[in-house]
Write an enzyme that holds these catalytic residues in place. Structure first.
Site, PDB file in Angstrom:
ATOM      1  N   ASP A  60      29.607  62.745  15.516  1.00 32.90           N
ATOM      2  CA  ASP A  60      29.144  61.571  16.098  1.00 32.90           C
ATOM      3  C   ASP A  60      28.773  61.979  17.853  1.00 32.90           C
ATOM      4  O   ASP A  60      28.483  60.841  18.169  1.00 32.90           O
ATOM      5  CB  ASP A  60      30.045  60.552  15.993  1.00 32.90           C
ATOM      6  CG  ASP A  60      30.235  59.718  14.682  1.00 32.90           C
ATOM      7  OD1 ASP A  60      28.815  59.357  14.265  1.00 32.90           O
ATOM      8  OD2 ASP A  60      31.078  59.513  13.865  1.00 32.90           O
ATOM      9  N   GLU A  65      26.683  57.062  24.112  1.00 32.02           N
ATOM     10  CA  GLU A  65      26.964  55.941  24.998  1.00 32.02           C
ATOM     11  C   GLU A  65      28.719  55.562  24.828  1.00 32.02           C
ATOM     12  O   GLU A  65      29.044  54.800  25.636  1.00 32.02           O
ATOM     13  CB  GLU A  65      26.096  54.779  24.242  1.00 32.02           C
ATOM     14  CG  GLU A  65      26.575  53.313  24.643  1.00 32.02           C
ATOM     15  CD  GLU A  65      25.690  52.291  24.117  1.00 32.02           C
ATOM     16  OE1 GLU A  65      25.611  52.208  22.823  1.00 32.02           O
ATOM     17  OE2 GLU A  65      25.151  51.532  24.953  1.00 32.02           O
ATOM     18  N   ASP A  66      29.280  55.830  23.542  1.00 29.73           N
ATOM     19  CA  ASP A  66      30.589  55.507  23.315  1.00 29.73           C
ATOM     20  C   ASP A  66      31.492  55.917  24.145  1.00 29.73           C
ATOM     21  O   ASP A  66      32.777  55.443  24.386  1.00 29.73           O
ATOM     22  CB  ASP A  66      30.887  55.684  21.945  1.00 29.73           C
ATOM     23  CG  ASP A  66      30.044  54.699  21.160  1.00 29.73           C
ATOM     24  OD1 ASP A  66      29.683  53.524  21.401  1.00 29.73           O
ATOM     25  OD2 ASP A  66      29.510  54.853  19.933  1.00 29.73           O
ATOM     26  N   ARG A  85      36.533  60.749  17.327  1.00 28.35           N
ATOM     27  CA  ARG A  85      35.488  60.976  18.369  1.00 28.35           C
ATOM     28  C   ARG A  85      36.203  61.124  19.673  1.00 28.35           C
ATOM     29  O   ARG A  85      35.245  61.446  20.630  1.00 28.35           O
ATOM     30  CB  ARG A  85      34.605  59.361  18.279  1.00 28.35           C
ATOM     31  CG  ARG A  85      34.174  59.316  17.022  1.00 28.35           C
ATOM     32  CD  ARG A  85      32.706  58.230  17.312  1.00 28.35           C
ATOM     33  NE  ARG A  85      31.856  58.715  18.137  1.00 28.35           N
ATOM     34  CZ  ARG A  85      30.914  58.069  18.667  1.00 28.35           C
ATOM     35  NH1 ARG A  85      30.718  56.828  18.399  1.00 28.35           N
ATOM     36  NH2 ARG A  85      29.907  58.570  19.829  1.00 28.35           N
ATOM     37  N   ARG A 130      36.581  48.788  17.019  1.00 30.18           N
ATOM     38  CA  ARG A 130      36.759  50.083  17.932  1.00 30.18           C
ATOM     39  C   ARG A 130      37.537  49.763  19.204  1.00 30.18           C
ATOM     40  O   ARG A 130      38.078  50.505  19.944  1.00 30.18           O
ATOM     41  CB  ARG A 130      35.279  50.785  18.113  1.00 30.18           C
ATOM     42  CG  ARG A 130      34.734  51.139  17.001  1.00 30.18           C
ATOM     43  CD  ARG A 130      35.373  52.516  16.309  1.00 30.18           C
ATOM     44  NE  ARG A 130      34.751  52.855  15.166  1.00 30.18           N
ATOM     45  CZ  ARG A 130      33.664  53.753  14.918  1.00 30.18           C
ATOM     46  NH1 ARG A 130      33.090  53.947  16.037  1.00 30.18           N
ATOM     47  NH2 ARG A 130      33.315  53.886  13.705  1.00 30.18           N
ATOM     48  N   HIS A 160      29.427  47.316  16.986  1.00 32.63           N
ATOM     49  CA  HIS A 160      29.929  46.825  18.170  1.00 32.63           C
ATOM     50  C   HIS A 160      29.129  45.632  18.805  1.00 32.63           C
ATOM     51  O   HIS A 160      28.059  45.346  18.192  1.00 32.63           O
ATOM     52  CB  HIS A 160      29.138  48.208  19.116  1.00 32.63           C
ATOM     53  CG  HIS A 160      29.723  49.513  19.164  1.00 32.63           C
ATOM     54  ND1 HIS A 160      29.083  50.584  18.623  1.00 32.63           N
ATOM     55  CD2 HIS A 160      31.162  49.770  18.939  1.00 32.63           C
ATOM     56  CE1 HIS A 160      29.918  51.583  18.547  1.00 32.63           C
ATOM     57  NE2 HIS A 160      31.274  51.123  19.127  1.00 32.63           N
ATOM     58  N   CYS A 260      22.633  53.944  21.779  1.00 34.56           N
ATOM     59  CA  CYS A 260      23.914  54.783  21.427  1.00 34.56           C
ATOM     60  C   CYS A 260      23.627  56.229  22.038  1.00 34.56           C
ATOM     61  O   CYS A 260      24.638  56.971  22.351  1.00 34.56           O
ATOM     62  CB  CYS A 260      24.235  54.978  19.990  1.00 34.56           C
ATOM     63  SG  CYS A 260      24.138  53.399  19.408  1.00 34.56           S
TER      64      CYS A 260
HETATM   65  C1  CIR Z   1      30.377  55.700  14.837  1.00 36.85           C
HETATM   66  O1  CIR Z   1      30.845  55.075  13.847  1.00 36.85           O
HETATM   67  O2  CIR Z   1      31.041  55.881  15.809  1.00 36.85           O
HETATM   68  C2  CIR Z   1      28.988  56.369  14.851  1.00 36.85           C
HETATM   69  N1  CIR Z   1      28.593  56.665  13.377  1.00 36.85           N
HETATM   70  C3  CIR Z   1      27.820  55.472  15.500  1.00 36.85           C
HETATM   71  C4  CIR Z   1      28.146  55.120  16.646  1.00 36.85           C
HETATM   72  C5  CIR Z   1      26.917  54.206  17.309  1.00 36.85           C
HETATM   73  N2  CIR Z   1      27.086  54.007  18.741  1.00 36.85           N
HETATM   74  C6  CIR Z   1      26.860  52.912  19.225  1.00 36.85           C
HETATM   75  O3  CIR Z   1      26.345  52.030  18.552  1.00 36.85           O
HETATM   76  N3  CIR Z   1      27.174  52.775  20.505  1.00 36.85           N
END
Ligand code: CIR
Length: 269
Positions: A60, A65-66, A85, A130, A160, A260
Site C-alpha cells: 500500500d 497520504e495515510d 502499513r 483505522r 476513511h 491518497c
Molecule cells: C488501505 O486499505 O490502506 C489501502 N488499500 C488504501 C488506502 C487508501 N488511502 C486513503 O484513502 N487515504
C-alpha cells in the site's frame, strides 16, 4: 511553491489491504500509468513532485497520504491502523524532516491520514476502522498549540473520513446551511458521514450513483477528481468549482482515491 510527495506503485499492490471492496485483479502496468498521469496533473497544477524511495514489498506504499499530515510548521507522522502499513512511515518522516518539525502518533494510538480533514481552524478526524480515539486524542494534543480544534467524527460504510467528505473550495462570506457565516465548501457522501457534523459549512452532495466521488484533491483552486465520477464533477463545475479528471480505476481497486497518492506542503523560504 507546493511540494507533493508521492511514491511509486509497488509491484506487490495486488496484496494490498482491502476493507469495504472485494479483491479484483489489479493491472499493474495500468496502475503505473494512472499514477504517472496523476503526477503529471500535479505538475501541471504547479507542484514540484518528489518521490519517496520505492518500497516494492509494501503493497500500500503508493498511498502516502495515510502516513503524515502536514500543517504550517508541523508534520504529524501517523501510526496507521493496518499493521502492514506501519513500515511506510520512516521514508515519509525522512522526507518531511527537513521541512517541518515532526510529531509522532504513538502506540496504542492509531491514525490514518485519510481520516484527517483539515478546514480553517477545525480539524475533523474520522473514527474509522483505522483511526482510534487515542490516535485522535494524541493528534489533538499536537494541534492545540497551533490553535486548531480537533473534532472526532464517526464514519461508516467507507474506509476513511476523506472517502466520505473533502474540502472542495472556499467562498468568502458565504452562508452555511445553518445560517453561520462560512467560507468552506465540502463535497460529501451523506450515506457515509452525517452531514449534521458539518453544520454551518456549505455542502455539495455527490451524485448518488457515484458514492466514492467525495474524494477530491484541491490544488490551486482546481479539483482533481477521478474520471469515474463525471456526474459529481458536473455538480462541482455547476457550483463554479473547476475540476480536472485523472484516470484512477486500478488504484480504486486497491481502495485508494485521489487524495491518497500525495502529501502536499508549501515550501517556505
Ligand atoms: C488501505 O486499505 O490502506 C489501502 N488499500 C488504501 C488506502 C487508501 N488511502 C486513503 O484513502 N487515504
Amino acid at each position: 511553491m507546493l511540494l507533493a510527495f508521492t511514491r511509486a506503485v509497488p509491484p506487490s499492490i495486488g496484496r494490498c489491504e482491502l476493507t469495504y471492496i472485494a479483491r479484483e485483479p489489479i493491472d499493474y502496468a495500468r496502475a503505473v500509468q494512472e499514477h504517472a498521469a496523476y503526477e503529471t496533473c500535479l505538475r501541471a497544477l504547479g507542484c514540484e513532485v518528489r518521490r519517496l524511495p520505492d518500497a516494492p514489498d509494501l503493497p500500500d506504499s503508493v498511498f502516502v497520504e495515510d502516513t503524515a499530515i502536514v500543517f504550517d510548521d508541523l508534520a504529524v507522522i501517523t501510526r496507521p491502523g493496518a499493521a502492514s502499513r506501519r513500515p511506510e512511515r520512516d521514508a515519509m518522516a525522512a522526507a518531511l524532516g527537513p521541512h517541518r518539525r515532526l510529531a509522532f502518533i504513538e502506540s496504542p494510538g492509531t491514525l490514518d491520514g485519510g481520516d484527517v480533514l483539515v478546514t480553517p481552524g477545525r480539524v475533523f478526524v474520522g473514527i474509522s476502522g483505522r483511526t482510534n480515539p487515542d490516535g485522535v486524542r494524541q493528534l489533538a494534543t499536537h494541534l492545540a498549540p497551533l490553535g486548531l480544534d480537533v473534532l472526532p467524527v464517526p464514519v461508516s460504510g467507507c474506509l476513511h473520513l476523506k472517502s466520505a467528505v473533502t474540502v472542495a473550495g472556499h467562498r468568502p462570506g458565504a452562508r452555511g446551511s445553518q445560517g453561520a457565516t462560512s467560507d468552506t465548501i465540502l463535497v460529501i457522501n451523506p450515506a457515509w458521514v452525517d452531514p449534521a457534523v458539518f453544520a454551518g459549512l456549505a455542502l455539495i452532495e455527490v451524485d448518488p450513483q457515484e458514492p466514492a466521488a467525495a474524494n477530491v484533491l484541491r490544488i490551486a483552486d482546481r479539483l482533481v477528481c477521478a474520471e469515474a465520477h463525471p456526474r459529481t464533477r458536473q455538480r462541482l463545475e455547476a457550483y463554479g468549482l473547476p475540476t480536472v479528471a485523472v484516470p484512477a480505476a486500478e488504484l480504486a481497486k486497491a481502495e485508494g482515491g485521489v487524495t491518497c497518492c500525495s502529501v502536499m506542503l508549501t515550501r517556505r523560504g
